[in-house]
Motif scaffolding. Structure first.
Motif, mmCIF file in Angstrom:
data_model
loop_
_atom_site.group_PDB
_atom_site.id
_atom_site.type_symbol
_atom_site.label_atom_id
_atom_site.label_comp_id
_atom_site.label_asym_id
_atom_site.label_seq_id
_atom_site.Cartn_x
_atom_site.Cartn_y
_atom_site.Cartn_z
ATOM 1 N N ALA A 128 78.212 -52.917 -36.055
ATOM 2 C CA ALA A 128 77.628 -52.922 -37.399
ATOM 3 C C ALA A 128 76.354 -53.768 -37.400
ATOM 4 N N ARG A 129 75.466 -53.415 -38.319
ATOM 5 C CA ARG A 129 74.187 -54.120 -38.417
ATOM 6 C C ARG A 129 74.407 -55.591 -38.774
ATOM 7 N N ARG A 130 75.449 -55.885 -39.513
ATOM 8 C CA ARG A 130 75.695 -57.263 -39.936
ATOM 9 C C ARG A 130 76.827 -57.924 -39.139
ATOM 10 N N LEU A 165 63.044 -58.806 -48.555
ATOM 11 C CA LEU A 165 63.917 -57.805 -47.934
ATOM 12 C C LEU A 165 63.227 -57.111 -46.762
ATOM 13 N N CYS A 166 63.960 -56.918 -45.669
ATOM 14 C CA CYS A 166 63.451 -56.101 -44.570
ATOM 15 C C CYS A 166 63.597 -54.624 -44.963
ATOM 16 N N GLY A 167 63.025 -53.742 -44.169
ATOM 17 C CA GLY A 167 63.037 -52.322 -44.513
ATOM 18 C C GLY A 167 64.454 -51.774 -44.664
ATOM 19 N N ALA A 168 65.335 -52.145 -43.742
ATOM 20 C CA ALA A 168 66.699 -51.607 -43.780
ATOM 21 C C ALA A 168 67.440 -52.084 -45.024
ATOM 22 N N CYS A 169 67.289 -53.362 -45.357
ATOM 23 C CA CYS A 169 67.965 -53.894 -46.549
ATOM 24 C C CYS A 169 67.383 -53.256 -47.811
ATOM 25 N N ASP A 170 66.068 -53.089 -47.813
ATOM 26 C CA ASP A 170 65.408 -52.504 -48.970
ATOM 27 C C ASP A 170 65.917 -51.080 -49.232
ATOM 28 N N ILE A 186 71.481 -59.318 -51.380
ATOM 29 C CA ILE A 186 71.479 -58.550 -50.117
ATOM 30 C C ILE A 186 70.585 -59.223 -49.068
ATOM 31 N N SER A 187 71.042 -59.205 -47.810
ATOM 32 C CA SER A 187 70.220 -59.718 -46.710
ATOM 33 C C SER A 187 70.892 -59.354 -45.398
ATOM 34 N N CYS A 188 70.217 -59.650 -44.296
ATOM 35 C CA CYS A 188 70.790 -59.376 -42.985
ATOM 36 C C CYS A 188 70.214 -60.372 -41.977
ATOM 37 N N HIS A 189 70.617 -60.238 -40.707
ATOM 38 C CA HIS A 189 70.095 -61.118 -39.660
ATOM 39 C C HIS A 189 68.569 -61.175 -39.683
ATOM 40 N N ALA A 190 67.946 -60.014 -39.952
ATOM 41 C CA ALA A 190 66.496 -59.925 -39.828
ATOM 42 C C ALA A 190 65.769 -60.640 -40.959
ATOM 43 N N CYS A 191 66.340 -60.601 -42.168
ATOM 44 C CA CYS A 191 65.555 -61.082 -43.307
ATOM 45 C C CYS A 191 66.208 -62.209 -44.103
ATOM 46 N N GLY A 192 67.463 -62.511 -43.832
ATOM 47 C CA GLY A 192 68.174 -63.432 -44.726
ATOM 48 C C GLY A 192 68.278 -64.860 -44.241
HETATM 49 ZN ZN LIG Z 1 67.503 -57.331 -44.036
#
Ligand SMILES: [Zn+2]
Ligand SMILES: [Zn+2]
Length: 799
Positions: A128-130, A165-170, A186-192
């Motif tokens: 999973a992405r997260r 937000l990164c593109g995927a989260c957006d 919302i967030s992920c490894h890339a943007c949060g």
């Molecule tokens: Zn993100």
């Protein structure tokens, strides 16, 4: 509810107005999904009053949509009502989520929610992405109040604002089919935000990073090695250590300067908790629900934890992982972890990284910090199942600030603000016929806690756009909250309403049970420590005939001096001595009970000083307190005799030792006797414990075990409380019934045995019993009662 009459098969268009907690909880995407599945056309949007759903389609499909929304709403939503009307304008063929309607959004602030099953699955899924993302959340879970700085609830007004937000989260954020559609956090490894393990003691990091997956995983290793780690949780820093390691637990107690208060525990899953505690279905439901509170469980199971976790108590307070961080840290832990607030003694817990570094460095060598700020400090909530229902003992994370609907008759109340009590303080706003009770603030006598209380008052005013016309305070002359309310009423020229402490307890119980404003008075039985009475003396064991507007004190507990004032609350032996002197007197006590170890103990205390205080009434105010009676009885059994480390410790330990077999199976005649004479000066009936003391001291002479004595005492106390209710139900001069309903409130009713015995016996006498479940029976619920009393007062004035 029925649809406007039409031909069943003919397409029609209607508008559904949905009220309740329906914003910021994933309501629109749920409607969107259901509508598409049912082949409906139309749109869904937020507006100032909630959610509007406009749909066109067959009557059957529309009915199915309404049914699904009612039966399967999103997990964090709460529907208060759905109104249906015809809709005539054109609707889009493809169902869509429309932009919010203009106008000031209705200010709804959802409580924080524990990580949901879907997010929990994602963060342990390597594909999973997260995967292992410590801040995963969605519209069904995650932070709300703890990150909110302003309204309306969108990302810019939260502490997530700095993270773009990164593109995927957006893409997820914009997709109505995604469970993160409009999930503001919302967030992920890339943007949060990112978590990082730091050393607090300044030494170089020495843990073996190579064997760990990441910093969060390293915490697990440190805990297993016996370290104490500070973890930045949802509403504040926590201190974590291996609960099975007696040496570490002892060290934590010493460093935290917390000598007896029980530590909260967290365990990976329910199965692990069951190794140490009995867990009923209702308790499991509480543990696994979105509020995920600490649940007090009976400590019984194949395995034991060190006594230092909860000294002298028969319960353990467990919770399950509430956030992704906790879940990831605990994943590999095969033992429970102590998860206590990150503070010294009674201070508020640290919430920012610098503060944690400064205050916690002496306790924890490591801290798991992160860069998402905590906007509002929120403690863990505490729940206990008593008489088969979950009762909130501390209302904070997961519960606050969910509004509590006020009963019938209160709809017209103007906005007001109730300031609460002094200990375990909360405050309460009234707005739009609802009460908004703040999260647990703590004991205001602590300076930092008081400062936080001021901060929370200001925040709630902003979040709810609140403009009170009146302020409600406890009548106590010295409560800091009351002084503040009086000062603000003066400076802001607002109406000040003063509510009597025990009346407010009863009103809180009535309000949370939905008792209407016009309903007849009930008998409120309020048992607590101390509160300011209408005769300017201290009350604490009261029988009040009360509704929201007024009360009459029908009976009380025996007023007994508190030698040393507040010192008497900390040192139970003082209450014991005062009780024995008030009942028996020293000569008779010495003559009859000199063989008791208790006699020797009291001989060694400064009796002359106490005698002088009591005789001259200097620093020995009289109080009709049930809490102090429980302290005195505990002290007689050598429980917390010299001092108690926290309010209610002696009573909690007394409850913990009760022999339940004796409680259930011993003959009723062995329950200690109390009588109900009348006070000489005012003719008020009161609970007289003289006979109880004789029986208890006699049992001590006979070397009756303490647990049996504790059982006989609890049973006797419950019996006299119910006898008093029966006696008061009938007017002195006739057969007319004064009340058929009894409301139980006050901190003493957080004692499970006393509470369940009183409820059972009142039920057997055919009384309707009202009790607390959603707000604490103790002073944490006081502000709700004050708010109801204030609202009743203002509504009457208006008429
Ligand atoms: Zn993100
Ligand atoms: Zn989730």
């Amino acid at each position: 509810m029925s649809l406007p009459p039409r031909h069943a098969a003919a397409p029609q268009a209607i508008e559904l107005r949905v009220r309740g907690r329906v914003q910021g909880v994933g309501f629109r995407p749920t409607v969107w999904r259901y509508a598409r599945e049912l082949g409906l056309a139309g749109e869904v949007l937020n507006d100032a009053d909630g959610v509007l759903v406009r749909v066109a389609g067959s009557e059957a499909a529309i009915s199915a949509l309404i049914l699904r929304l009612q039966n399967k709403p999103p997990p964090l939503a709460r529907i208060d009502g759905i109104e249906i009307s015809a809709f005539v304008d054109a609707l889009p063929d493809e169902f869509r989520v429309a932009e919010s309607a203009a106008g000031r959004a209705h200010t709804q602030v959802a409580p924080d929610a524990a990580i949901c099953a879907a997010c929990a699955e994602e963060i342990v899924d390597p594909f999973a992405r997260r995967y292992r993302y410590a801040f995963a959340n969605c519209t069904h879970c995650g932070p709300r109040l703890s990150i909110m700085q302003a309204i309306p609830y969108d990302r810019t007004s939260t502490t997530m604002a700095p993270f773009g937000l990164c593109g995927a989260c957006d893409a997820e954020y914009r997709d109505p089919a995604d469970r993160r559609f409009r999930a503001e956090a919302i967030s992920c490894h890339a943007c949060g935000p990112k978590a990082a393990l730091v050393r607090l003691d300044g030494r170089p990091t020495s843990f073996d990073q190579h064997s760990m997956l990441d910093d969060v995983d390293a915490v697990c290793g440190l805990i297993q090695k016996g370290e104490i780690v500070a973890i930045k949780g949802l509403g504040g820093y926590q201190l974590a250590c291996d609960a099975g390691n007696a040496a570490t637990v002892g060290r934590l107690r010493q460093l935290k300067r917390r000598d007896a208060k029980p530590f909260a525990l967290m365990a990976r899953d329910l199965d692990l908790i069951r190794r140490y505690c009995a867990v009923s279905d209702e308790e499991a439901r509480q543990l696994t629900g979105p509020q995920a509170p600490i649940v007090l469980l009976r400590a019984e199971g194949p395995e034991r934890l060190p006594e230092a976790i909860a000294p002298g108590l028969a319960t353990l307070g467990f919770m399950l992982p509430t956030t992704p961080i906790h879940l990831l840290v605990l994943r590999r832990m095969n033992r429970p972890v102590v998860m206590t607030s990150g503070n010294l003694s009674d201070e508020p817990q640290a919430i920012d990284n610098a503060d944690a570094r400064e205050r916690l460095a002496g306790i924890a060598a490591y801290a798991l910090a992160h860069d998402r700020e905590i906007a509002n400090r929120i403690d863990d909530s505490v729940v206990r199942v008593m008489d088969k229902r979950a009762r909130v003992l501390r209302r904070a994370r997961g519960f606050a600030p969910a509004p509590i609907g006020l009963p019938e008759g209160f709809a017209g109340s103007p906005e007001l603000l109730a300031f609460g009590g002094e200990l375990k303080a909360t405050f309460c706003l009234v707005k739009d016929g609802e009460a908004i009770l703040s999260q647990h603030q703590g004991d205001l006598e602590d300076g930092a806690t008081y400062y936080d209380y001021l901060k929370s008052l200001a925040l709630y005013r902003d979040l709810f756009g609140h403009a009170p016309i009146a302020l409600v305070a406890d009548r106590h002359p010295e409560y800091l909250s009351s002084k503040l309310a009086r000062e603000r009423a003066r400076s802001e020229m607002l109406t000040l309403i003063e509510a009597q402490h025990h009346h407010a307890h009863v009103a809180a119980c009535l309000a949370e049970n939905g008792r209407s404003l016009a309903a007849p008075a009930v008998l409120g039985i309020v048992l607590d420590g101390l509160g300011w009475g209408n005769d300017d003396s201290l009350w604490g064991g009261e029988f009040l005939l009360a509704d929201y507007r007024r009360f009459t004190r029908l009976a009380t507990f025996k007023p007994v001096p508190l030698p040393g004032g507040s010192q008497a609350a900390r040192e139970p032996w003082r209450n014991l001595y005062a009780h024995l002197m008030a009942e028996i007197g020293w000569p008779a006590f010495a003559m009859n009970f000199s063989e008791l170890e208790l006699h020797t103990y009291l001989m060694g205390r400064p009796r002359a000083t106490l005698d002088a205080m009591i005789k001259n009434g200097i620093n020995a105010p009289r109080a009709s307190s049930c809490g102090r009676l429980l302290d005195a009885v505990a002290a007689a059994l050598d429980i917390c005799r010299d001092r108690q480390a926290y309010e209610g410790e002696a009573a909690a330990r007394l409850e913990a030792i009760v022999d339940e077999h004796a409680l259930r199976h011993e003959d009723e005649s062995l329950a200690y006797p109390f009588t109900m004479p009348k006070l000489r000066d005012c003719g008020l009936p009161y609970v007289e414990p003289l006979a109880m003391w004789h029986a208890l001291l006699g049992d001590l002479i006979l070397r009756t075990p303490g647990p049996v004595i504790a059982a006989r005492f609890h049973k006797g106390l419950a019996k006299v409380i119910v006898s008093m209710a029966k006696k008061l139900a009938r007017q002195d001069d006739g057969d007319a019934i004064r009340f058929d309903t009894v409301a139980l409130s006050g901190g003493c009713f957080q004692n499970r045995i006393l509470f369940e015995e009183v409820v059972r016996r009142l039920g057997a006498e055919n009384f309707v019993v009202l009790s607390h479940a959603h707000v604490p029976a103790g002073d944490g619920g006081l502000a709700l009662g004050q708010a109801a009393i204030g609202a009743a007062h203002l509504i009457d004035e208006d008429c």
